[in-house]
Enzyme design. Sequence first.
Site, mmCIF file in Angstrom:
data_model
loop_
_atom_site.group_PDB
_atom_site.id
_atom_site.type_symbol
_atom_site.label_atom_id
_atom_site.label_comp_id
_atom_site.label_asym_id
_atom_site.label_seq_id
_atom_site.Cartn_x
_atom_site.Cartn_y
_atom_site.Cartn_z
ATOM 1 N N LYS A 56 0.471 -1.088 0.044
ATOM 2 C CA LYS A 56 -0.323 0.074 0.116
ATOM 3 C C LYS A 56 0.689 1.453 0.283
ATOM 4 O O LYS A 56 0.605 2.486 -0.865
ATOM 5 C CB LYS A 56 -1.073 0.146 1.247
ATOM 6 C CG LYS A 56 -1.665 -1.172 1.293
ATOM 7 C CD LYS A 56 -3.029 -0.806 2.352
ATOM 8 C CE LYS A 56 -4.303 -1.690 1.837
ATOM 9 N NZ LYS A 56 -4.600 -1.827 2.827
ATOM 10 N N LYS A 97 -6.492 -10.001 -6.198
ATOM 11 C CA LYS A 97 -8.123 -10.455 -5.509
ATOM 12 C C LYS A 97 -8.748 -9.076 -5.845
ATOM 13 O O LYS A 97 -8.802 -8.409 -6.135
ATOM 14 C CB LYS A 97 -7.441 -9.577 -3.757
ATOM 15 C CG LYS A 97 -8.527 -9.963 -3.147
ATOM 16 C CD LYS A 97 -8.370 -9.629 -0.908
ATOM 17 C CE LYS A 97 -8.790 -9.540 -0.399
ATOM 18 N NZ LYS A 97 -8.504 -8.986 1.087
ATOM 19 N N LYS A 148 -12.497 -3.419 -4.689
ATOM 20 C CA LYS A 148 -13.181 -1.622 -4.953
ATOM 21 C C LYS A 148 -12.372 -1.093 -5.400
ATOM 22 O O LYS A 148 -13.834 -0.215 -6.543
ATOM 23 C CB LYS A 148 -13.733 -1.457 -3.967
ATOM 24 C CG LYS A 148 -12.604 -1.259 -1.817
ATOM 25 C CD LYS A 148 -13.790 -0.919 -0.988
ATOM 26 C CE LYS A 148 -13.737 -2.417 -0.078
ATOM 27 N NZ LYS A 148 -14.082 -1.919 0.951
#
Length: 343
Positions: A114, A206, A209
Amino acid sequence: MSFAPRVFSGIQPSGDLHLGNYLGAIRRFVPLQETHDCVYCVVDMHAITVWQNPEDLARSTLELTAAYLAAGLDPKRAIIFNQSQVVEHAELAWIFNCIARMGWMQRMTQWKEKSGKNAEAASLGLFAYPSLMAADILLYKATHVPVGEDQKQHLELTRDVAQKFNNDFSEWIAKKGYGENFFPITEPMISGPAMRVMSLKDGTKKMSKSDPADTSRILLTDDADTIAKKIRRATTDPEPLPSEPKGLAGRAEAANLVEIYAALAGISVEDTLKAFGGKGFGVFKPALAEVAVAEIAPLAERMRRYLDAPDEIRAILADGAARARVIAQKTMREVRDIVGFVG
């Protein structure tokens, strides 16, 4: 010290909920109400480790709570609340920041992913995210956490923090009558197919969203036609389905769709392949769409009914927070006593 069985888990309210959230977490929470004391959290403090539009965060908090309720979580049997209403999460997280070590945090795979190449621009909250997660779990002395594969490393850190706290303060824990260990060494609960649901467009990634392709995910608010259309367009290969799981090796997209079918139908991957082995995706995809619509469409309708009554959702969260605070305040009184805080 023996600890009563208790489950804790939480999901971030940071965008539209999708099938991965449902199969990987929300639906798995429901049966645990029958066997464990359960605490389920909307982890809005975790959400702001990256920028969130305040209006969107508030909306997503209500939407996630609606999904919990629509899936079958019962606020009379489980504690359901949003994290920011219980300030003890932040207090215990600070103490754990002083227990945990920089090296532990730097090894976290999600931090590396991230923060990317510009880690210095990432928030301190994102770096310390696992410490807050440990506080979420241990504040309630949870013995079990249902987690996905991507969260296993964070749970390992939770176990490390608990062990270090127990060791660092062992003399004081014993002296003050809190037993041998103050915090439990929490165990993961990982079981069943589709624990980690992958993208419908790329079976190696994965379901997310944040994926720019809307067709990569099935949203919990999608209607029947949209669900069927997304499954029809899901990436596959030209080969028929195998009759045994080993035949899915190297076929990420096929394996993903089979696991989704198995999870939605409530059967094993083996039984799914017994039923569809040798058949092509022209047969399998309509069958998958049918079970997906049967599961998701009624859930979406129940979510809409809850979202039409936002004050009811807020009341459920407030009641859950009040019940959570009873546990959290007791834990923190004892933690303060152990570490030597006066007052």
